[in-house]
Design a protein around this motif. Structure first.
Motif, PDB file in Angstrom:
ATOM      1  N   GLY A 219       0.816  -1.212   0.000  1.00  0.00           N
ATOM      2  CA  GLY A 219       0.000   0.000   0.000  1.00  0.00           C
ATOM      3  C   GLY A 219       0.848   1.259   0.000  1.00  0.00           C
ATOM      4  O   GLY A 219       0.590   2.209  -0.747  1.00  0.00           O
ATOM      5  N   MET A 220       1.881   1.248   0.804  1.00  0.00           N
ATOM      6  CA  MET A 220       2.768   2.414   0.876  1.00  0.00           C
ATOM      7  C   MET A 220       3.519   2.627  -0.435  1.00  0.00           C
ATOM      8  O   MET A 220       3.692   3.757  -0.881  1.00  0.00           O
ATOM      9  CB  MET A 220       3.789   2.254   2.018  1.00  0.00           C
ATOM     10  N   ILE A 221       3.974   1.551  -1.028  1.00  0.00           N
ATOM     11  CA  ILE A 221       4.710   1.684  -2.293  1.00  0.00           C
ATOM     12  C   ILE A 221       3.792   2.260  -3.373  1.00  0.00           C
ATOM     13  O   ILE A 221       4.199   3.128  -4.150  1.00  0.00           O
ATOM     14  CB  ILE A 221       5.302   0.330  -2.749  1.00  0.00           C
ATOM     15  N   VAL A 222       2.547   1.796  -3.413  1.00  0.00           N
ATOM     16  CA  VAL A 222       1.616   2.309  -4.416  1.00  0.00           C
ATOM     17  C   VAL A 222       1.349   3.795  -4.170  1.00  0.00           C
ATOM     18  O   VAL A 222       1.357   4.599  -5.110  1.00  0.00           O
ATOM     19  CB  VAL A 222       0.304   1.489  -4.432  1.00  0.00           C
ATOM     20  N   GLN A 223       1.157   4.169  -2.911  1.00  0.00           N
ATOM     21  CA  GLN A 223       0.957   5.594  -2.593  1.00  0.00           C
ATOM     22  C   GLN A 223       2.144   6.437  -3.031  1.00  0.00           C
ATOM     23  O   GLN A 223       1.997   7.518  -3.583  1.00  0.00           O
ATOM     24  CB  GLN A 223       0.784   5.775  -1.084  1.00  0.00           C
ATOM     25  N   LEU A 224       3.319   5.902  -2.732  1.00  0.00           N
ATOM     26  CA  LEU A 224       4.539   6.608  -3.102  1.00  0.00           C
ATOM     27  C   LEU A 224       4.614   6.830  -4.607  1.00  0.00           C
ATOM     28  O   LEU A 224       4.935   7.925  -5.077  1.00  0.00           O
ATOM     29  CB  LEU A 224       5.755   5.796  -2.633  1.00  0.00           C
ATOM     30  N   PHE A 243      -6.087  -9.560  -6.063  1.00  0.00           N
ATOM     31  CA  PHE A 243      -6.534  -8.653  -7.118  1.00  0.00           C
ATOM     32  C   PHE A 243      -7.461  -7.577  -6.539  1.00  0.00           C
ATOM     33  O   PHE A 243      -7.292  -6.387  -6.803  1.00  0.00           O
ATOM     34  CB  PHE A 243      -7.249  -9.473  -8.200  1.00  0.00           C
ATOM     35  N   GLU A 244      -8.416  -7.997  -5.705  1.00  0.00           N
ATOM     36  CA  GLU A 244      -9.349  -7.048  -5.101  1.00  0.00           C
ATOM     37  C   GLU A 244      -8.609  -6.048  -4.218  1.00  0.00           C
ATOM     38  O   GLU A 244      -8.840  -4.842  -4.279  1.00  0.00           O
ATOM     39  CB  GLU A 244     -10.410  -7.784  -4.266  1.00  0.00           C
ATOM     40  N   PHE A 245      -7.703  -6.585  -3.408  1.00  0.00           N
ATOM     41  CA  PHE A 245      -6.921  -5.712  -2.544  1.00  0.00           C
ATOM     42  C   PHE A 245      -6.146  -4.685  -3.368  1.00  0.00           C
ATOM     43  O   PHE A 245      -6.151  -3.485  -3.075  1.00  0.00           O
ATOM     44  CB  PHE A 245      -5.950  -6.540  -1.687  1.00  0.00           C
ATOM     45  N   LEU A 246      -5.483  -5.147  -4.435  1.00  0.00           N
ATOM     46  CA  LEU A 246      -4.651  -4.254  -5.252  1.00  0.00           C
ATOM     47  C   LEU A 246      -5.491  -3.192  -5.957  1.00  0.00           C
ATOM     48  O   LEU A 246      -5.061  -2.046  -6.106  1.00  0.00           O
ATOM     49  CB  LEU A 246      -3.852  -5.069  -6.283  1.00  0.00           C
ATOM     50  N   LYS A 247      -6.690  -3.582  -6.361  1.00  0.00           N
ATOM     51  CA  LYS A 247      -7.563  -2.586  -6.993  1.00  0.00           C
ATOM     52  C   LYS A 247      -7.992  -1.540  -5.968  1.00  0.00           C
ATOM     53  O   LYS A 247      -8.047  -0.350  -6.261  1.00  0.00           O
ATOM     54  CB  LYS A 247      -8.793  -3.273  -7.608  1.00  0.00           C
ATOM     55  N   ASN A 248      -8.274  -2.030  -4.769  1.00  0.00           N
ATOM     56  CA  ASN A 248      -8.681  -1.119  -3.696  1.00  0.00           C
ATOM     57  C   ASN A 248      -7.650  -0.053  -3.397  1.00  0.00           C
ATOM     58  O   ASN A 248      -7.992   1.093  -3.113  1.00  0.00           O
ATOM     59  CB  ASN A 248      -8.928  -1.909  -2.406  1.00  0.00           C
ATOM     60  N   ILE A 249      -6.395  -0.449  -3.439  1.00  0.00           N
ATOM     61  CA  ILE A 249      -5.346   0.532  -3.131  1.00  0.00           C
ATOM     62  C   ILE A 249      -4.894   1.271  -4.391  1.00  0.00           C
ATOM     63  O   ILE A 249      -3.889   1.968  -4.375  1.00  0.00           O
ATOM     64  CB  ILE A 249      -4.139  -0.116  -2.416  1.00  0.00           C
ATOM     65  N   LYS A 250      -5.641   1.073  -5.492  1.00  0.00           N
ATOM     66  CA  LYS A 250      -5.429   1.863  -6.716  1.00  0.00           C
ATOM     67  C   LYS A 250      -4.187   1.466  -7.524  1.00  0.00           C
ATOM     68  O   LYS A 250      -3.566   2.295  -8.181  1.00  0.00           O
ATOM     69  CB  LYS A 250      -5.357   3.372  -6.409  1.00  0.00           C
ATOM     70  N   CYS A 251      -3.841   0.219  -7.433  1.00  0.00           N
ATOM     71  CA  CYS A 251      -2.821  -0.308  -8.333  1.00  0.00           C
ATOM     72  C   CYS A 251      -3.426  -0.265  -9.745  1.00  0.00           C
ATOM     73  O   CYS A 251      -4.620  -0.454  -9.916  1.00  0.00           O
ATOM     74  CB  CYS A 251      -2.500  -1.733  -7.916  1.00  0.00           C
ATOM     75  N   ASP A 252      -2.619   0.064 -10.764  1.00  0.00           N
ATOM     76  CA  ASP A 252      -3.178   0.336 -12.088  1.00  0.00           C
ATOM     77  C   ASP A 252      -3.298  -0.891 -12.995  1.00  0.00           C
ATOM     78  O   ASP A 252      -4.291  -1.072 -13.673  1.00  0.00           O
ATOM     79  CB  ASP A 252      -2.318   1.388 -12.810  1.00  0.00           C
ATOM     80  N   TYR A 253      -2.245  -1.710 -13.030  1.00  0.00           N
ATOM     81  CA  TYR A 253      -2.222  -2.827 -13.966  1.00  0.00           C
ATOM     82  C   TYR A 253      -1.790  -4.100 -13.255  1.00  0.00           C
ATOM     83  O   TYR A 253      -1.175  -4.046 -12.191  1.00  0.00           O
ATOM     84  CB  TYR A 253      -1.290  -2.526 -15.139  1.00  0.00           C
ATOM     85  N   PHE A 254      -2.076  -5.235 -13.913  1.00  0.00           N
ATOM     86  CA  PHE A 254      -1.908  -6.513 -13.233  1.00  0.00           C
ATOM     87  C   PHE A 254      -1.383  -7.591 -14.175  1.00  0.00           C
ATOM     88  O   PHE A 254      -1.696  -7.587 -15.366  1.00  0.00           O
ATOM     89  CB  PHE A 254      -3.257  -6.961 -12.655  1.00  0.00           C
ATOM     90  N   GLN A 255      -0.613  -8.504 -13.592  1.00  0.00           N
ATOM     91  CA  GLN A 255      -0.074  -9.629 -14.360  1.00  0.00           C
ATOM     92  C   GLN A 255       0.048 -10.793 -13.394  1.00  0.00           C
ATOM     93  O   GLN A 255       0.499 -10.608 -12.267  1.00  0.00           O
ATOM     94  CB  GLN A 255       1.312  -9.242 -14.919  1.00  0.00           C
ATOM     95  N   GLY A 256      -0.353 -11.966 -13.810  1.00  0.00           N
ATOM     96  CA  GLY A 256      -0.210 -13.108 -12.917  1.00  0.00           C
ATOM     97  C   GLY A 256      -1.060 -14.287 -13.353  1.00  0.00           C
ATOM     98  O   GLY A 256      -1.885 -14.173 -14.259  1.00  0.00           O
ATOM     99  N   TYR A 257      -0.825 -15.410 -12.693  1.00  0.00           N
ATOM    100  CA  TYR A 257      -1.521 -16.640 -13.059  1.00  0.00           C
ATOM    101  C   TYR A 257      -3.033 -16.506 -12.953  1.00  0.00           C
ATOM    102  O   TYR A 257      -3.770 -17.236 -13.615  1.00  0.00           O
ATOM    103  CB  TYR A 257      -1.035 -17.809 -12.190  1.00  0.00           C
ATOM    104  N   LEU A 258      -3.518 -15.576 -12.114  1.00  0.00           N
ATOM    105  CA  LEU A 258      -4.968 -15.367 -12.018  1.00  0.00           C
ATOM    106  C   LEU A 258      -5.545 -15.041 -13.393  1.00  0.00           C
ATOM    107  O   LEU A 258      -6.653 -15.459 -13.726  1.00  0.00           O
ATOM    108  CB  LEU A 258      -5.279 -14.222 -11.036  1.00  0.00           C
ATOM    109  N   PHE A 259      -4.791 -14.305 -14.200  1.00  0.00           N
ATOM    110  CA  PHE A 259      -5.266 -13.900 -15.532  1.00  0.00           C
ATOM    111  C   PHE A 259      -4.816 -14.901 -16.584  1.00  0.00           C
ATOM    112  O   PHE A 259      -5.611 -15.393 -17.363  1.00  0.00           O
ATOM    113  CB  PHE A 259      -4.757 -12.499 -15.862  1.00  0.00           C
ATOM    114  N   ALA A 260      -3.534 -15.176 -16.622  1.00  0.00           N
ATOM    115  CA  ALA A 260      -3.008 -16.141 -17.588  1.00  0.00           C
ATOM    116  C   ALA A 260      -1.556 -16.466 -17.269  1.00  0.00           C
ATOM    117  O   ALA A 260      -0.836 -15.650 -16.711  1.00  0.00           O
ATOM    118  CB  ALA A 260      -3.101 -15.576 -19.004  1.00  0.00           C
ATOM    119  N   LYS A 261      -1.147 -17.675 -17.645  1.00  0.00           N
ATOM    120  CA  LYS A 261       0.266 -18.044 -17.561  1.00  0.00           C
ATOM    121  C   LYS A 261       0.952 -17.598 -18.856  1.00  0.00           C
ATOM    122  O   LYS A 261       0.274 -17.288 -19.831  1.00  0.00           O
ATOM    123  CB  LYS A 261       0.388 -19.558 -17.417  1.00  0.00           C
ATOM    124  N   PRO A 262       2.270 -17.566 -18.848  1.00  0.00           N
ATOM    125  CA  PRO A 262       2.947 -17.299 -20.124  1.00  0.00           C
ATOM    126  C   PRO A 262       2.619 -18.424 -21.108  1.00  0.00           C
ATOM    127  O   PRO A 262       2.665 -19.591 -20.737  1.00  0.00           O
ATOM    128  CB  PRO A 262       4.437 -17.326 -19.754  1.00  0.00           C
TER     129      PRO A 262
END
Ligand code: C2E
Ligand code: CA
Ligand code: CA
Ligand code: CA
Length: 273
Positions: A219-224, A243-262
């Motif tokens: 959260g602090m890093i995102v604020q910074l 994902f929900e937590f990151l959206k809540n703290i206003k993280c902009d973009y996302f990458q990870g197995y939740l969406f897709a693997k390489p």
């Protein structure tokens, strides 16, 4: 006991010899592997807060004739030491540019591709010259080729590297600070280096029992980064709750197995084009 000890020494000697042999063998095979199409670029989706794909990270795989599919950890660390990584990276940058060009020709110009730049590339390549040449050869918009850099304090010539990054951004490339918060790539770097995007790895921050604490740090890093006008992309997102937590703290973009693997380029295209 003494015998035990001696056996161990022999054992380690053997292991080291094996490792050296293995390293030399793979290094010797690289050129041929590139010509022989054994190196493959895989793509992993990057999404916005609605889960809509906005681009992809290019990640290298080596389909080795006897070893099978080799993930990067089996050869990248060694190639970073002996400099061969620059051949791998040049290959990936070209492949990414070729693909961007192809998509552009097909009328699919919405996606960007992120490529990795190893710290070693700054030693072994004229990064600026090579990347500009690639952009011009394939006639692509440099903004569509994102560059993921990682910082290490061990590197000398900090000044000259900062200048290269500046030049790349002036030319129109988007530069992302990869693995932010891990290793040497940390707060201290931000005062010296200007980048367009911060990339945060959940993996590092979640490898702890105290998830609550990790979330506070994230959260602090995102604020910074907001305070510094830099968007944040979070990678290693594996669960809905992250994902929900990151959206809540206003993280902009996302990458990870939740969406897709390489996945292979073909699979990425089938799913997303
Ligand atoms: P990276 O740049 O931090 O790339 C992200 C890594 O995290 C990838 O591993 C990806 O598959 C993995 N990952 C993505 N989502 C998740 C997730 O939700 N959970 C977990 N546990 N992992 C996830 P990969 O492909 O094995 O690559 C490992 C590292 O190898 C990369 O880390 C990068 O440092 C290096 N690498 C890969 N391709 C290249 C390349 O073409 N050039 C250079 N210089 N380095 C590369
Ligand atoms: Ca990366
Ligand atoms: Ca990363
Ligand atoms: Ca990493």
């Amino acid at each position: 006991n003494k015998e035990d000890y001696q056996n161990k020494i022999f054992y380690y000697d053997d292991k080291i010899r094996e490792l050296k042999y293995w390293e030399q063998r793979l290094s010797g095979e690289l050129d041929n592997a590139i010509n022989d199409n054994q190196l493959k670029v895989y793509l992993q989706e990057q999404c916005d807060g609605d889960g809509k794909v906005i681009g992809a990270e290019a990640l290298i795989r080596w389909i080795h004739p006897t070893e099978g599919l080799m993930p990067p950890y089996r050869f990248i660390p060694m190639f970073e030491k002996n400099g061969l990584i620059s051949k791998v990276d040049l290959f990936v940058w070209k492949e990414a540019a070729k693909l961007l060009k192809k998509w552009q020709n097909e009328g699919n110009d919405e996606y960007y591709i992120s490529v990795n730049i190893s710290p070693a590339d700054f030693y072994f390549l004229d990064i600026y010259k090579e990347l500009v040449r690639i952009v011009e050869k394939y006639e692509i918009n440099p903004a569509k080729l994102k560059l993921e850099i990682t910082e290490t304090l061990i590197m000398k010539d900090v000044e000259s590297r900062l200048m290269i990054v500046e030049k790349l951004r002036d030319f129109g490339f988007t530069v992302e600070m990869d693995d932010f918060g891990s290793g040497y790539s940390s707060l201290n770097m931000l005062k010296d280096i200007s980048v367009d995007v911060l990339k945060l790895d959940m993996g590092f921050l979640y490898k702890t029992k105290d998830e609550e604490k990790s979330r506070k740090i994230i959260g602090m890093i995102v604020q910074l980064s907001k305070a510094l006008d830099m968007p944040v992309i979070c990678e290693g997102v594996e669960t809905k709750s992250q994902f929900e937590f990151l959206k809540n703290i206003k993280c902009d973009y996302f990458q990870g197995y939740l969406f897709a693997k390489p996945v292979s380029i073909e699979d990425f295209e089938n799913k997303n084009l």
